[in-house]
Scaffold this active site. Structure first.
Site, mmCIF file in Angstrom:
data_model
loop_
_atom_site.group_PDB
_atom_site.id
_atom_site.type_symbol
_atom_site.label_atom_id
_atom_site.label_comp_id
_atom_site.label_asym_id
_atom_site.label_seq_id
_atom_site.Cartn_x
_atom_site.Cartn_y
_atom_site.Cartn_z
ATOM 1 N N ASP A 100 -6.308 -2.713 -7.840
ATOM 2 C CA ASP A 100 -6.906 -3.371 -6.686
ATOM 3 C C ASP A 100 -7.124 -4.837 -7.024
ATOM 4 O O ASP A 100 -7.261 -5.187 -8.199
ATOM 5 C CB ASP A 100 -8.245 -2.719 -6.311
ATOM 6 C CG ASP A 100 -8.586 -2.999 -4.854
ATOM 7 O OD1 ASP A 100 -8.195 -2.199 -3.990
ATOM 8 O OD2 ASP A 100 -9.197 -4.052 -4.577
ATOM 9 N N TYR A 136 -14.989 -11.792 -1.254
ATOM 10 C CA TYR A 136 -15.684 -10.560 -1.657
ATOM 11 C C TYR A 136 -16.843 -10.852 -2.609
ATOM 12 O O TYR A 136 -17.878 -10.205 -2.551
ATOM 13 C CB TYR A 136 -14.697 -9.580 -2.292
ATOM 14 C CG TYR A 136 -13.792 -8.942 -1.268
ATOM 15 C CD1 TYR A 136 -14.248 -7.892 -0.472
ATOM 16 C CD2 TYR A 136 -12.496 -9.405 -1.059
ATOM 17 C CE1 TYR A 136 -13.441 -7.313 0.490
ATOM 18 C CE2 TYR A 136 -11.673 -8.829 -0.098
ATOM 19 C CZ TYR A 136 -12.151 -7.788 0.670
ATOM 20 O OH TYR A 136 -11.348 -7.227 1.629
ATOM 21 N N ARG A 172 0.816 -1.228 0.000
ATOM 22 C CA ARG A 172 0.000 0.000 0.000
ATOM 23 C C ARG A 172 0.844 1.271 0.000
ATOM 24 O O ARG A 172 0.418 2.298 0.526
ATOM 25 C CB ARG A 172 -0.970 0.024 1.200
ATOM 26 C CG ARG A 172 -2.099 -0.972 1.119
ATOM 27 C CD ARG A 172 -3.095 -0.572 0.030
ATOM 28 N NE ARG A 172 -4.131 -1.566 -0.135
ATOM 29 C CZ ARG A 172 -5.336 -1.507 0.438
ATOM 30 N NH1 ARG A 172 -5.652 -0.504 1.206
ATOM 31 N NH2 ARG A 172 -6.221 -2.454 0.208
ATOM 32 N N ARG A 176 -2.884 6.664 0.289
ATOM 33 C CA ARG A 176 -3.289 7.884 1.002
ATOM 34 C C ARG A 176 -2.249 8.479 1.928
ATOM 35 O O ARG A 176 -2.420 9.615 2.377
ATOM 36 C CB ARG A 176 -4.587 7.604 1.767
ATOM 37 C CG ARG A 176 -5.775 7.465 0.838
ATOM 38 C CD ARG A 176 -6.953 6.831 1.527
ATOM 39 N NE ARG A 176 -6.662 5.430 1.840
ATOM 40 C CZ ARG A 176 -7.536 4.591 2.359
ATOM 41 N NH1 ARG A 176 -8.741 4.996 2.668
ATOM 42 N NH2 ARG A 176 -7.203 3.338 2.603
ATOM 43 N N ARG A 189 -5.841 11.668 -6.704
ATOM 44 C CA ARG A 189 -7.103 10.994 -6.383
ATOM 45 C C ARG A 189 -8.271 11.988 -6.440
ATOM 46 O O ARG A 189 -9.341 11.687 -6.957
ATOM 47 C CB ARG A 189 -6.944 10.376 -4.989
ATOM 48 C CG ARG A 189 -8.163 9.935 -4.276
ATOM 49 C CD ARG A 189 -8.612 8.571 -4.716
ATOM 50 N NE ARG A 189 -9.651 8.093 -3.815
ATOM 51 C CZ ARG A 189 -10.853 8.619 -3.723
ATOM 52 N NH1 ARG A 189 -11.200 9.630 -4.497
ATOM 53 N NH2 ARG A 189 -11.734 8.130 -2.866
HETATM 54 O O1 CP3 Z 1 0.443 0.404 -3.164
HETATM 55 C C1 CP3 Z 1 -0.093 -0.706 -3.348
HETATM 56 O O2 CP3 Z 1 0.027 -1.650 -2.532
HETATM 57 C C2 CP3 Z 1 -0.823 -0.966 -4.660
HETATM 58 C C3 CP3 Z 1 -2.217 -0.756 -4.645
HETATM 59 C C4 CP3 Z 1 -3.196 -1.661 -3.933
HETATM 60 C C5 CP3 Z 1 -4.486 -1.219 -3.566
HETATM 61 N N1 CP3 Z 1 -5.184 -2.290 -3.124
HETATM 62 C C6 CP3 Z 1 -4.975 0.167 -3.699
HETATM 63 C C7 CP3 Z 1 -6.101 0.623 -2.855
HETATM 64 C C8 CP3 Z 1 -3.128 -3.028 -3.615
HETATM 65 C C9 CP3 Z 1 -1.960 -4.001 -3.740
HETATM 66 C C10 CP3 Z 1 -4.402 -3.403 -3.113
HETATM 67 C C11 CP3 Z 1 -4.751 -4.788 -2.739
HETATM 68 C C12 CP3 Z 1 -5.984 -5.051 -2.006
HETATM 69 N N2 CP3 Z 1 -7.205 -4.459 -2.155
HETATM 70 C C13 CP3 Z 1 -6.120 -6.077 -1.058
HETATM 71 C C14 CP3 Z 1 -5.056 -7.057 -0.666
HETATM 72 C C15 CP3 Z 1 -4.049 -6.470 0.227
HETATM 73 C C16 CP3 Z 1 -4.554 -6.206 1.618
HETATM 74 O O3 CP3 Z 1 -4.569 -5.044 2.012
HETATM 75 O O4 CP3 Z 1 -4.877 -7.198 2.294
HETATM 76 C C17 CP3 Z 1 -7.449 -6.056 -0.579
HETATM 77 C C18 CP3 Z 1 -8.064 -6.953 0.482
HETATM 78 C C19 CP3 Z 1 -8.119 -5.042 -1.311
HETATM 79 C C20 CP3 Z 1 -9.564 -4.656 -1.234
HETATM 80 C C21 CP3 Z 1 -9.733 -3.261 -0.796
HETATM 81 N N3 CP3 Z 1 -9.404 -2.158 -1.568
HETATM 82 C C22 CP3 Z 1 -10.258 -2.810 0.427
HETATM 83 C C23 CP3 Z 1 -10.723 -3.713 1.553
HETATM 84 C C24 CP3 Z 1 -10.245 -1.415 0.380
HETATM 85 C C25 CP3 Z 1 -10.805 -0.488 1.426
HETATM 86 C C26 CP3 Z 1 -9.885 -0.308 2.570
HETATM 87 C C27 CP3 Z 1 -9.025 0.893 2.379
HETATM 88 O O5 CP3 Z 1 -7.792 0.764 2.518
HETATM 89 O O6 CP3 Z 1 -9.591 1.949 2.112
HETATM 90 C C28 CP3 Z 1 -9.670 -1.020 -0.851
HETATM 91 C C29 CP3 Z 1 -9.437 0.364 -1.324
HETATM 92 C C30 CP3 Z 1 -8.087 0.723 -1.812
HETATM 93 N N4 CP3 Z 1 -7.268 -0.050 -2.584
HETATM 94 C C31 CP3 Z 1 -7.442 1.971 -1.570
HETATM 95 C C32 CP3 Z 1 -6.192 1.912 -2.223
HETATM 96 C C33 CP3 Z 1 -5.159 2.989 -2.298
HETATM 97 C C34 CP3 Z 1 -8.040 3.137 -0.785
HETATM 98 C C35 CP3 Z 1 -9.121 3.856 -1.540
HETATM 99 C C36 CP3 Z 1 -8.775 5.255 -1.939
HETATM 100 O O7 CP3 Z 1 -7.621 5.681 -2.008
HETATM 101 O O8 CP3 Z 1 -9.748 5.972 -2.234
#
Ligand code: CP3
Length: 341
Positions: free
Chosen positions: A76, A153, A26, A30, A39
């Site tokens: 994602d 999911y 991640r 943010r 964003r």
């Molecule tokens: O920098 C990185 O790692 C690359 C980008 C990345 C994102 N999601 C961007 C993202 C990666 C590798 C993921 C993987 C992901 N997404 C996983 C597996 C890794 C983990 O954390 O266990 C999972 C379970 C998801 C599903 C997901 N996406 C959730 C549950 C959420 C909401 C929680 C949150 O952090 O807000 C997301 C949203 C998400 N994916 C964001 C980002 C940057 C945040 C949303 C935003 O910026 O508006």
């Protein structure tokens, strides 16, 4: 094309490195004001993720701003269900939601195996733009969710502490569960291969919800599908990160993967003993980054002493939390570089 910094790839292959490579799950997100600005411009998470120029821009930010040894493509894991015909929404402050969910063989027959060149072209274009922008400075990591985590999911429709709806299917309807898991697996293999063809130098499989399964269920419903992916991806090193699956470390060590990701519940020395044949990645508790600079340095030193500097990729044990101070992140990255020489 030769990479200028190939520490991550050499560590993944089990080769000697002058120091330990470091990146952060991640990292493109943010924590960075620069990410939040892009964003904002995009209007929504999904708009950002599906606009290749913007996705490439935020993928490059941590390389420029944090000094990490790898980029990870901004996307994602939920793009796979969408590509199969099950779209998602990303609700501010709440996370992903699937308006429709999958519960029967009839439901899953309406879905198709993803065709990355059409269904996920925007990710492949983002990878190509990112590779151009990287100018071979560091490797680019591609990724996908593990089939079981994606299954969670697609059946539950949203995040959950227990994923009891998803787990109900495993017990009540194993036939349906295996059919859906296989369809996700076929989509994921095609997707990862397309990411590699577009330029990904290593791929990581995120089994974020592995830890909610019993060892027996994990062996039945998750591992065999991860195994299929590992067997199919022979082009680049594969990392398997199964969060919470401390009980499956031995079996994961027997997969055809190069790297095993660890979370902070897993002891480094014990993990080395259980997984002697792979490069390890992890596993600092992301909450350490809320502590003082001195404490972060001390924790990094401890982690490097436990893992050693070789066959090791430093990372957090899960994604960095969005309210982490970027200067504390820089301290983490700099400390790894300094102490692992
Ligand atoms: O920098 C990185 O790692 C690359 C980008 C990345 C994102 N999601 C961007 C993202 C990666 C590798 C993921 C993987 C992901 N997404 C996983 C597996 C890794 C983990 O954390 O266990 C999972 C379970 C998801 C599903 C997901 N996406 C959730 C549950 C959420 C909401 C929680 C949150 O952090 O807000 C997301 C949203 C998400 N994916 C964001 C980002 C940057 C945040 C949303 C935003 O910026 O508006």
């Amino acid at each position: 094309m030769e990479l200028k910094n190939d520490l991550l790839l050499r560590a993944a292959r089990g080769e000697k490195t002058e120091r330990t490579p470091v990146w952060m799950m991640r990292q493109a997100g943010r924590i960075l004001a620069e990410y939040r600005a892009v964003r904002e411009k995009a209007g929504s998470f999904i708009a950002l993720a599906t606009t290749p120029e913007m996705a490439a821009e935020v993928t490059l930010q941590p390389v420029d701003l944090l000094g990490v040894d790898a980029a990870i493509i901004f996307s994602d894991i939920l793009v796979i269900p969408e590509a199969m015909g099950l779209p998602y929404e990303m609700i501010e402050q709440r996370g992903p939601v699937f308006p429709a969910t999958v519960h029967t063989v009839e439901d899953l027959n309406k879905l198709h195996v993803a065709e990355p060149e059409t269904d996920l072209k925007y990710v492949l274009d983002a990878i190509k733009l990112t590779k151009a922008g990287l100018e071979n400075r560091v490797p680019l990591i591609g990724f996908a969710g593990a089939p079981f985590t994606i299954f969670c999911y697609m059946t539950e429709g949203k995040g959950s502490k227990t994923f009891s709806v998803a787990k109900k299917h495993l017990y009540a309807d194993p036939e349906f569960s295996h059919l859906l898991l296989q369809k996700i697996t076929d989509s994921t293999i095609a997707y990862l291969k397309a990411q590699i063809a577009a330029g990904a130098d290593l791929v990581q499989i995120f089994d974020s919800w592995a830890g909610i399964l019993s060892p027996e269920q994990y062996r039945t419903f998750s591992l065999p599908y991860i195994e299929q992916i590992c067997n199919a991806i022979t082009e680049v090193p594969v990392t398997v990160f199964a969060k919470g699956a401390f009980f499956a470390r031995k079996e994961i060590s027997e997969l055809r993967c190069s790297v095993v990701g660890l979370d902070w519940n897993m002891d480094p020395a014990e993990s080395r003993a259980i997984i002697p044949n792979k490069t390890l990645q992890g596993n600092l508790d992301p909450c350490v980054l809320y502590s003082s600079y001195d404490q972060i340095k001390a924790e990094v030193k401890k982690m490097l002493n436990q893992f050693g500097t070789q066959r090791y990729i430093a990372n957090l044990g899960h994604g960095v939390y969005p309210d982490t101070d970027p200067d504390k992140v820089r301290c983490f990255i700099e400390s790894v570089k300094e102490y692992s020489c």
